[in-house]
Structure formats: structure tokens, C-alpha cells
Design an enzyme around this catalytic site. Structure first.
Site, short mmCIF file in Angstrom:
data_model
loop_
_atom_site.label_atom_id
_atom_site.label_comp_id
_atom_site.label_asym_id
_atom_site.label_seq_id
_atom_site.Cartn_x
_atom_site.Cartn_y
_atom_site.Cartn_z
N VAL A 173 0.86 -1.19 0.00
CA VAL A 173 0.00 0.00 0.00
C VAL A 173 0.89 1.23 0.00
O VAL A 173 1.93 1.26 0.65
CB VAL A 173 -0.95 0.02 1.22
CG1 VAL A 173 -0.18 0.15 2.51
CG2 VAL A 173 -1.98 1.13 1.10
N SER A 174 0.51 2.21 -0.81
CA SER A 174 1.20 3.50 -0.77
C SER A 174 0.42 4.43 0.14
O SER A 174 -0.75 4.20 0.45
CB SER A 174 1.29 4.12 -2.17
OG SER A 174 0.00 4.49 -2.63
N THR A 175 1.07 5.48 0.60
CA THR A 175 0.42 6.40 1.54
C THR A 175 -0.84 7.00 0.94
O THR A 175 -1.87 7.10 1.60
CB THR A 175 1.41 7.52 1.92
OG1 THR A 175 2.60 6.94 2.43
CG2 THR A 175 0.80 8.44 2.97
#
Length: 484
Positions: free
Chosen positions: A21-23
Site C-alpha cells: 500500500v502506498s500512503t
């Protein structure tokens, strides 16, 4: 014949769960690590899979495979510790079609490991599943390109409105909470103003860096590059840089435009004269031009064994072929020695420091003598040279003249046209520095101090803030001031 991979019996129902997951995705789309892991564990319980390990890449982009979690997953596959790798969605593995296919063919299938994407409901144990992976990987890459394009458009829109777009606030500012907009940091802003003040007072970049390191060791890593970058950053006059175009920013400036222009003028001058003026015994090297041919002038001994020196035109001395402007320069008779000519210029600068009325007189005389529009004069002469060139070529085309009869003239026209074009460009791009009388007097006073201190770098920097060039023709001396 290709050797089949041997899968240990105890790994037949073991799986690795991979989560990425990216921010931005976690904040905007709900792809949180906890949510993905919860759903994947439910899936494994329903399908009877035993979980070997859960590999997590939190805050990593799917643009490349340079991620610690995916590297550990690959190691497990290559060691044949697991039989399957399960992800929530295909784009969790990668947003690159190329990387996805490499993982599929060269990592998973090569080592007898299947790949399962829960949301797309396929796995690579079937030929149809492998085909679908390739198709979905293409769409994942398309989405990545779309994200990149939308990000770029958003960045350009923010810059057009004057918003700062860097990932880290420059010295003197901090980010307003919840945004990338700048607000003044009073403590750091005072440091920025101190840097400009020291530089404009004549302190070298090296000395400023040392001073900052002594006074503020924890604020930044201080070096010459840091100081120079600060002095050249237009954010301090309230601008934002949009691919080379300066736009008015919405943040508060820290430095006045005149101080910023002065600092950058000094940087430009220092760069130009670094190899000649700062190491030279001559005060006026780089400023003197011949009033006849336009070539630069440099100091030379009047005669061998004779201590006195004069400034001589390169077309006359012929010591550098690239600097010669004419074979017939007549500027040979000026009576000034190097010391006398330099003293004349020093006396003129001293007048500026002592007499405000004299400054007004200099500006008034220079305005009266200056041509209305140098660019227009350049263009008119270039057009005339083009007409002469066209006329000669037309005569050649109709057979009225031979080529060898006009080649020398064509070359001369071309050389003059190129010289005029270069001069026009230099005139158009020259920094325009508008100084009030007090500023002129302060720099003239600073020049005297620098001269008395014996610091050649400081002296040359100050004199070039006041004088653009000096034209000498026999006994006549014409000073072109930067403020006129």
C-alpha cells in the site's frame, strides 16, 4: 529436456500473503494494510491454505520491484518454501506490465509456484489464468500512467496559482499543516536574511558557510553549495519556479527584490571573472574595451625590462587570436599607464560615494547620450547586411558575377552579422539593476573599504556592481555605469 522443479511435500499447501500500500492509496482509497490482511486471511481459511509468511510493503510505490517485502517473497518462492503467492489485487504486486510478466514467468511459474489474485478471481495454475494476468497487467500499467499524468497536471495547476510544490520546505519556511503551502519560520527566516546581508557586505561564500556552521550547526548541513543555492532561490522574493518560468507565489517573501538581484549579479560577475580578475594584478581586467575595434584590453609592459604597464587592445597586441577584432585598429596612442588609468576610475567611484548630486549628473548625462533602442539599431544593421547578402547572391545566380569574386565579401558580411546577433543577445539578457542614490553611494563606499583592505575578490565584486564596461579610445575614457 527441462528438469522439473521438485516441490517439498510439506510446502504443497503453504502460501505467502503479499500486501502493498502506498500512503496516498491508504488515505484516499481504503487499501489499508490491515484491511488487505484481514481479507486475505479469510480467503485462506475458506480455501484451506496454510499461511507461511505475510510480507508487507507499506508506503511503497508499485512502479518498481525495489521493495523489501516483494524481495522476501521472491526468496521464499525460489527456495520452494511455498506453493502459492496470494495478493488482494493484481496491482498490489506491481503496476508495471513488464515487472508483472517477469514475476509471473521467471519467478512464480519457473519455480512451480502459483499466483492468485483474490479480487480478480483467477490463479496461474490454469492457462486461462495466465492469459488474464497478462491482460490485467496491461491495464494496471495504464492506470499507473494515468496517475502520473494526473499528478503532473495537478502540479502544473498548483504552480500556475502560485503554490509551492516541493517535497521539502526551503530554509526559512515550514509547511502549513495539512498542505504544501509555505509559512514563514521566524528563526530560519532570520538566518536567510543574515546570509544575504553577509554576502552583500562582501563576505565570501566560503566564509559564510563556515560562519553558519559555527552559529547554526543543527539547522542544516552548511557548505558552499547550500549557501549558493540559498542566494539563487527565487522563493525568497515570493516566486515559484514553474519549469524555468517564475510565477508570483502566494507565500510571504523574505528578501527584497533589489537585494536578491544584487546578490545574483555578484554571483554572475564572480563566475565570469573567477579565472581572470581575482587572480590578476589588474583592477580593470574584463571591464576595458577598445573604442575603435571593440576588442577587450589587457595590461602589458611598455617595453621589455621596463616596469610600467599599459592597457592594450588585443587587436594591437595580437597575443590571442580569438580576441582580435580588427587588423587595422588605431587605438595605440592613449597616454595612460595601468596605474594612471586605474586611478582615474577609482577617483570617479570616490565621487559617487561623496556627492549625491554627482550621481544625478552621471545618470542625466548617460540618459542623454544613450541611444533610444539598442535592439532596434542592431536589427536595422542586421537587415541591411541581409539585403547586401541577397543582392550578391542574386548577381551570382543570374551569372553577372563569379562565385570567387563574392566569397570574401559574403564571409565578411556573415562575420559581422554573427557579431551583431551575439551583441544584441547580450544586450537583451544583461541583468537590469535599478539602484537608488543611497544604494549607489553605499556600494561606492564599500569599494573604497575593499580597496584599502587589499582583498582583490571583494574589490572586483564591488566595482562590477557599479561599472558595466569602460571604453578607451586614445585619450578618451567612457564609463558605462550599471545604474544608468
Amino acid at each position: 529436456m527441462k528438469k522439473e522443479k521438485v516441490i517439498p511435500i510439506d510446502s504443497l499447501d503453504l502460501v505467502d500473503l503479499y500486501i502493498r500500500v502506498s500512503t496516498t492509496e491508504q488515505a484516499l482509497e481504503g487499501y489499508s494494510v490491515a484491511e488487505q490482511e484481514h481479507r486475505l486471511r479469510q480467503y485462506c481459511a475458506a480455501m484451506g491454505h496454510r499461511i507461511h509468511k505475510v510480507h508487507i510493503d507499506a508506503g511503497f510505490s508499485g512502479a518498481s520491484l525495489d521493495r523489501p517485502g516483494i524481495k522476501e517473497t521472491i526468496k521464499d518462492v525460489q527456495k520452494h518454501l511455498i506453493r502459492r503467492v496470494i495478493v488482494w489485487k493484481l496491482d498490489r504486486l506491481s503496476r508495471s506490465q513488464k515487472d508483472t510478466l517477469i514475476m509471473l514467468e521467471d519467478v512464480f511459474l519457473e519455480n512451480g509456484c502459483d499466483f492468485i489474485s483474490m479480487m480478480e478471481s483467477f490463479d496461474t495454475s490454469t492457462s486461462f489464468g495466465r492469459a488474464i494476468v497478462g491482460i490485467l497487467a496491461a491495464f494496471a500499467q495504464l492506470e499507473r500512467e494515468n496517475i502520473k499524468e494526473r499528478t503532473m497536471m495537478g502540479r502544473q495547476a498548483r504552480l500556475a496559482k502560485g503554490h509551492y510544490n516541493g517535497s521539502r520546505p526551503p530554509l526559512g519556511y515550514s509547511f502549513i499543516p495539512g498542505s504544501n503551502d509555505l509559512q514563514v519560520d521566524p528563526y530560519q527566516a532570520a538566518i536567510v536574511r543574515e546570509i544575504f546581508k553577509l554576502f552583500l557586505s562582501g563576505i565570501s561564500i566560503n566564509a559564510i558557510a563556515r560562519k553558519m556552521e559555527e552559529k547554526y550547526p543543527t539547522v542544516r548541513t552548511w557548505n558552499n553549495t547550500m549557501i549558493r543555492r540559498t542566494l539563487k532561490n527565487p522563493v525568497y522574493i515570493g516566486k515559484v519556479n514553474d519549469n524555468g518560468i517564475l510565477r508570483d507565489g502566494i507565500h510571504e517573501p523574505l528578501i527584497s527584490e533589489i537585494d536578491f538581484q544584487m546578490a545574483n549579479a555578484i554571483l554572475v560577475h564572480n563566475s565570469k571573472i573567477k579565472k581572470q580578475s581575482c587572480r590578476s594584478r589588474s583592477l580593470l581586467t574584463g571591464l576595458l574595451y577598445c573604442g575603435d575595434c571593440g576588442a577587450r584590453m589587457h595590461p602589458r609592459r611598455i617595453a621589455r625590462g621596463y616596469p610600467l604597464r599599459r592597457y592594450v587592445c588585443y587587436s594591437v597586441s595580437r597575443t590571442s587570436k580569438s580576441m582580435i577584432k580588427s587588423d587595422h585598429c588605431t587605438n595605440r596612442l592613449h597616454p595612460y599607464t595601468q596605474e594612471e588609468l586605474e586611478q582615474i576610475i577609482i577617483d570617479e567611484i570616490k565621487k559617487l560615494a561623496a556627492d549625491e548630486d554627482y550621481i544625478s549628473e552621471v545618470i542625466r548625462n548617460s540618459s542623454a547620450e544613450a541611444p533610444a533602442d539598442d535592439t532596434e539599431l542592431f536589427q536595422e544593421r542586421i537587415e541591411e547586411l541581409n539585403r547586401q547578402t541577397d543582392k550578391l547572391l542574386n548577381l551570382y545566380q543570374i551569372g553577372a558575377i563569379e562565385l570567387d569574386q563574392i566569397q570574401e565579401r559574403l564571409a565578411a558580411l556573415k562575420q559581422e552579422r554573427e557579431s551583431l546577433t551575439a551583441a544584441m543577445k547580450e544586450s537583451q539578457t544583461k541583468t537590469d539593476i535599478n539602484m537608488d542614490h543611497l544604494k549607489i553611494m553605499s556600494y561606492a563606499s564599500a569599494f573604497q573599504v575593499a580597496l584599502e583592505s587589499g582583498d582583490p575578490e571583494y574589490t572586483n565584486s564591488i566595482i562590477r556592481l557599479l561599472i558595466d564596461k569602460i571604453v578607451v579610445l586614445n585619450e578618451d575614457i567612457e564609463i558605462h555605469w550599471t545604474f544608468c
